[in-house]
Scaffold this active site. Structure first.
Site, PDB file in Angstrom:
ATOM      1  CD  GLN A 227      -2.779  -1.455   0.210  1.00  0.00           C
ATOM      2  OE1 GLN A 227      -3.795  -0.772   0.202  1.00  0.00           O
ATOM      3  NE2 GLN A 227      -2.510  -2.348  -0.755  1.00  0.00           N
ATOM      4  N   GLY A 268     -11.929   2.071   4.211  1.00  0.00           N
ATOM      5  CA  GLY A 268     -11.004   1.273   3.416  1.00  0.00           C
ATOM      6  C   GLY A 268     -10.054   2.122   2.579  1.00  0.00           C
ATOM      7  CG  HIS A 269      -7.340   0.057  -0.090  1.00  0.00           C
ATOM      8  ND1 HIS A 269      -6.448  -0.910  -0.459  1.00  0.00           N
ATOM      9  CD2 HIS A 269      -8.525  -0.329  -0.610  1.00  0.00           C
ATOM     10  CE1 HIS A 269      -7.065  -1.829  -1.173  1.00  0.00           C
ATOM     11  NE2 HIS A 269      -8.324  -1.500  -1.270  1.00  0.00           N
ATOM     12  CG  ASN A 270      -6.848   3.896  -3.001  1.00  0.00           C
ATOM     13  OD1 ASN A 270      -6.421   2.762  -2.822  1.00  0.00           O
ATOM     14  ND2 ASN A 270      -6.074   4.901  -3.368  1.00  0.00           N
TER      15      ASN A 270
END
Length: 369
Positions: A227, A268-270
């Site tokens: 990440q 969550g990511h992004n």
């Protein structure tokens, strides 16, 4: 030892008059404007020394029975607040404003600063560890056993609670407070005047893995996708206790100015969250979802990955958002779990239910004429 009762926790050592409060915060005092206020209390628990509030006309019966010396009310309830049977020490007082909640919020901040200030740590605690290359403003406060790693920056008036960790290259804006055991991950940043409650982790790895076939053909293993992004948080953001906000996989996870998160929320990511959006406890937002500005998500709501919510979208508690919502409004939806193929068929039928109902009604009308 038992905790102090709520009355004592919100009590001032000496009273302040309604007139003084109105001069500081606005609003229109009516009735006994020189009445002394010693504490803020809920309407049923208030007495002549207390200030309470009523935001809606449906609470008129509770207002009529209350002994609160001063009540914040909308204009339509001002006379009801003043018409109660008079107390032994003089008349009642009403603090009239078009938006009682907004005035109450301002009052609580004023009360904290002027009547109930919290002791703040001074300087850098001797047990804290500051890397040689970190930049800590002289007015910042660093609590016991806190860690500020190489290249990190702590702004003017910022505060790190006990055992908080600001990792390498991370930045904490002016006046922002990180509570005990908060982790701000490497290269992540939070703007000015933020508040992050204890146990929250900002910038842990997002949940990214690539399925790779095993050599024997028996299945797949999960290979980690590093990440490489960060988390970027704007100004005036408040994040509750034990939240997790994952760093982006390639780009950044973004929370814009004024976002408010309750406890136990997973971002969550992004994910991108627009300005002044608020989420209640246990909300989960999956990777790469985009939440607009001025949205609200009720407790336990779920937004699936890669979906988009327009500005001013409001999701009811425990709803599951399974498609993008591009028009403002209030949305709700709970559907029982089932075999996926059966669930999709049932969901498709459900979406046609209103049209089928209208066709049935039309058919019934034709049969009766």
């Amino acid at each position: 030892m038992a905790s102090a009762p709520a009355a004592s926790r919100t009590a001032a050592p000496s009273g302040v008059t309604l007139a003084e409060l109105a001069q500081a915060l606005g609003g229109q005092p009516q009735g006994a404007s020189q009445r002394q206020v010693h504490r803020i209390a809920p309407l049923p628990d208030a007495d002549e020394t207390a200030l309470s509030f009523v935001a809606h006309a449906r609470y008129r019966p509770q207002l009529a029975a209350s002994r609160a010396g001063v009540v914040i009310v909308p204009p339509e309830l001002a006379q009801a607040a003043l018409a109660r049977p008079a107390p032994p020490d003089g008349g009642w007082a009403a603090w009239v404003t078009p938006d009682p909640y907004a005035l109450l919020a301002a009052l609580t901040r004023w009360w904290r600063a002027h009547r109930q200030p919290r002791p703040a740590p001074q300087g850098v605690h001797p047990t804290a560890w500051i890397a040689p290359g970190a930049r800590v403003h002289p007015t910042a406060r660093i609590g016991p056993f806190a860690v500020v790693e190489e290249g990190a920056e702590i702004g003017a008036g910022a505060e790190l609670g006990a055992h908080a960790v600001v990792q390498a290259g991370a930045r904490v804006g002016p006046g922002t407070r990180l509570g005990p055991h908060v982790v701000l991950g490497y290269d992540c940043c939070i703007g000015a005047r933020g508040l992050v409650h204890g146990g929250t982790v900002i910038g842990a790895d997002g949940f990214g893995f690539a399925p790779v076939p095993l050599p024997d053909g028996s299945g797949r293993r999960w290979d980690k996708i590093e990440q490489l992004g960060a988390v970027v948080i704007g100004d005036d953001v408040e994040i509750g206790a034990n939240c997790c906000i994952d760093r982006g996989a390639l780009g950044d996870t973004v929370l814009q100015d004024g976002v408010k998160l309750d406890n136990l929320i997973q971002i969550g990511h992004n994910v991108r969250v627009g300005r002044h959006t608020a989420m209640a406890g246990c909300v989960g937002v999956a990777g790469s979802a985009r939440i607009g500005a001025f949205c609200t998500l009720g407790g336990g709501a779920i937004v699936l990955g890669h979906l988009e919510l327009a500005d001013h979208v409001h999701i009811s508690a425990a709803s599951v958002v399974m498609r993008s919502i591009l028009q403002p409004g209030q949305y709700s939806g709970i559907f029982p779990i089932d075999d996926n193929r059966a669930w999709e068929k049932n969901a498709a039928t459900l979406r046609q239910l209103h049209a089928l109902r209208e066709r049935l009604k039309a058919l019934e009308r034709r049969m009766t004429t």
